[in-house]
Design a protein around this motif. Structure first.
Motif, short mmCIF file in Angstrom:
data_model
loop_
_atom_site.label_atom_id
_atom_site.label_comp_id
_atom_site.label_asym_id
_atom_site.label_seq_id
_atom_site.Cartn_x
_atom_site.Cartn_y
_atom_site.Cartn_z
N TRP A 107 0.84 -1.20 0.00
CA TRP A 107 0.00 0.00 0.00
C TRP A 107 0.88 1.26 0.00
N ARG A 108 1.88 1.29 0.86
CA ARG A 108 2.76 2.46 0.90
C ARG A 108 3.49 2.67 -0.42
N ALA A 109 3.93 1.59 -1.05
CA ALA A 109 4.59 1.69 -2.35
C ALA A 109 3.62 2.21 -3.41
N ALA A 110 2.38 1.74 -3.37
CA ALA A 110 1.37 2.22 -4.32
C ALA A 110 1.12 3.72 -4.12
N CYS A 111 1.05 4.15 -2.88
CA CYS A 111 0.86 5.58 -2.60
C CYS A 111 2.03 6.40 -3.11
N ALA A 112 3.26 5.92 -2.90
CA ALA A 112 4.44 6.63 -3.39
C ALA A 112 4.44 6.70 -4.91
N GLU A 113 4.08 5.61 -5.56
CA GLU A 113 4.00 5.61 -7.01
C GLU A 113 2.92 6.58 -7.49
N SER A 114 1.80 6.61 -6.79
CA SER A 114 0.74 7.55 -7.15
C SER A 114 1.22 8.99 -7.05
N ARG A 115 1.94 9.30 -5.98
CA ARG A 115 2.48 10.66 -5.82
C ARG A 115 3.38 11.03 -7.00
N ASP A 116 4.24 10.10 -7.39
CA ASP A 116 5.15 10.36 -8.52
C ASP A 116 4.39 10.58 -9.82
N ILE A 117 3.37 9.77 -10.05
CA ILE A 117 2.57 9.89 -11.28
C ILE A 117 1.86 11.23 -11.30
N VAL A 118 1.25 11.61 -10.19
CA VAL A 118 0.53 12.89 -10.13
C VAL A 118 1.50 14.06 -10.31
N ALA A 119 2.66 13.97 -9.68
CA ALA A 119 3.64 15.05 -9.79
C ALA A 119 4.09 15.26 -11.23
N ALA A 120 4.10 14.21 -12.02
CA ALA A 120 4.53 14.30 -13.41
C ALA A 120 3.37 14.61 -14.37
N SER A 121 2.18 14.80 -13.84
CA SER A 121 0.98 14.99 -14.68
C SER A 121 0.39 16.37 -14.48
N SER A 122 -0.17 16.91 -15.55
CA SER A 122 -0.95 18.13 -15.44
C SER A 122 -2.29 17.78 -14.79
N LEU A 123 -2.81 18.68 -13.97
CA LEU A 123 -4.13 18.46 -13.40
C LEU A 123 -5.21 18.42 -14.47
N ASP A 124 -4.91 19.01 -15.62
CA ASP A 124 -5.87 19.04 -16.73
C ASP A 124 -5.74 17.82 -17.65
N ALA A 125 -4.71 17.02 -17.47
CA ALA A 125 -4.57 15.80 -18.27
C ALA A 125 -5.77 14.90 -17.98
N THR A 126 -6.10 14.06 -18.93
CA THR A 126 -7.26 13.18 -18.74
C THR A 126 -6.86 11.72 -18.83
N ALA A 127 -7.68 10.91 -18.21
CA ALA A 127 -7.53 9.46 -18.25
C ALA A 127 -8.93 8.88 -18.44
N GLN A 128 -8.98 7.73 -19.04
CA GLN A 128 -10.28 7.12 -19.32
C GLN A 128 -10.80 6.35 -18.12
N ARG A 129 -12.07 6.59 -17.81
CA ARG A 129 -12.75 5.85 -16.75
C ARG A 129 -13.26 4.53 -17.30
N ARG A 130 -13.77 3.69 -16.40
CA ARG A 130 -14.29 2.38 -16.83
C ARG A 130 -15.39 2.50 -17.87
N ASP A 131 -16.20 3.55 -17.75
CA ASP A 131 -17.31 3.71 -18.68
C ASP A 131 -16.89 4.31 -20.02
N GLY A 132 -15.59 4.56 -20.20
CA GLY A 132 -15.09 5.08 -21.46
C GLY A 132 -15.02 6.60 -21.53
N THR A 133 -15.59 7.28 -20.56
CA THR A 133 -15.51 8.74 -20.55
C THR A 133 -14.19 9.18 -19.90
N ASP A 134 -13.81 10.40 -20.19
CA ASP A 134 -12.57 10.94 -19.64
C ASP A 134 -12.80 11.65 -18.32
N ALA A 135 -11.76 11.64 -17.50
CA ALA A 135 -11.75 12.39 -16.24
C ALA A 135 -10.37 13.04 -16.12
#
Length: 168
Positions: A107-135
Motif C-alpha cells: 500500500w505504501r509503495a502504491a501511494c508513493a507511485e501515485s504521488r510520482d505519477i501525479v507530480a509528473a501529470s498536469s491536473l488538466d490531463a485526462t484518463a479514461q474511466r471504466r465507462d469510457g468517458t474521460d476524467a
C-alpha cells in the motif's frame, strides 16, 4: 494511537492542496491501523459485512493502482487481490493467510507511485474511466479524496469496535 498526520497547508495552490489532503487521508488510514495485532486488523465488521481494516488497506491499494497507476500512468498493473468475475471482493476477502507487513508495504509503495505519477501529470490531463468517458487528473484526485474519506469513516467504526479508540 499517536497522531503524526500533517495538516494540509490552508493557503497553498490547487495541486499542493489536493496532494496535501490526499496524503492526510492516507495518513489517517495508517493511524486507524496503528498498534493493532494482525488478528485485530483482520477482524470483520458486523455480519454480513466482510469489511476489515486489513481489507480496507488492500482495497485502497487496488484503488491507488487502478486510478493513478493504470489510468493516469498508463501502466500495466494487474489486480493484486481480486479478479473479475471470479473473485471481485478478493481485496476484502481471503485475509486469513495474508502477510500484514507485506500488505502495508505494498500500500505504501502504491501511494508513493501515485504521488510520482501525479507530480509528473498536469491536473488538466485526462484518463479514461471504466465507462469510457474521460476524467481529469484533478477529478481523479478529488475522487480519491472521497474514496479515502468514506473508507476512513468505516475505519473509525472498525477501530472503535476493536479497542474503543476513537478520533479524527
Amino acid at each position: 494511537m499517536t497522531d503524526n498526520r500533517t495538516d494540509p497547508d490552508p493557503v497553498a495552490d490547487e495541486r499542493t492542496t489536493l496532494a496535501g489532503f490526499l496524503d492526510y487521508h492516507r495518513e489517517t488510514l495508517a493511524l486507524k491501523c496503528e498498534g493493532l495485532t494482525d488478528e485485530q486488523l483482520r477482524l470483520r465488521a458486523v455480519p454480513p459485512s466482510g469489511m476489515s481494516l486489513l481489507g480496507l488497506v488492500r482495497h485502497l491499494t487496488e484503488v491507488e493502482r487502478g486510478w493513478f497507476g493504470r489510468r493516469v500512468g498508463g501502466r500495466d498493473l494487474p489486480p493484486l487481490y481480486f479478479s473479475e468475475p471470479d473473485n471481485p471482493d478478493g481485496d476484502f476477502d481471503d485475509l486469513d493467510s495474508t502477510d500484514v507487513a507485506t500488505v502495508f508495504a505494498t500500500w505504501r509503495a502504491a501511494c508513493a507511485e501515485s504521488r510520482d505519477i501525479v507530480a509528473a501529470s498536469s491536473l488538466d490531463a485526462t484518463a479514461q474511466r471504466r465507462d469510457g468517458t474521460d476524467a481529469s487528473v484533478r477529478w481523479i484526485m478529488l475522487h480519491m479524496l472521497e474514496e479515502y474519506a468514506r473508507h476512513n469513516g468505516h475505519a473509525d467504526f472498525l477501530r472503535e469496535r476493536i479497542d474503543g479508540a476513537t478520533g479524527e
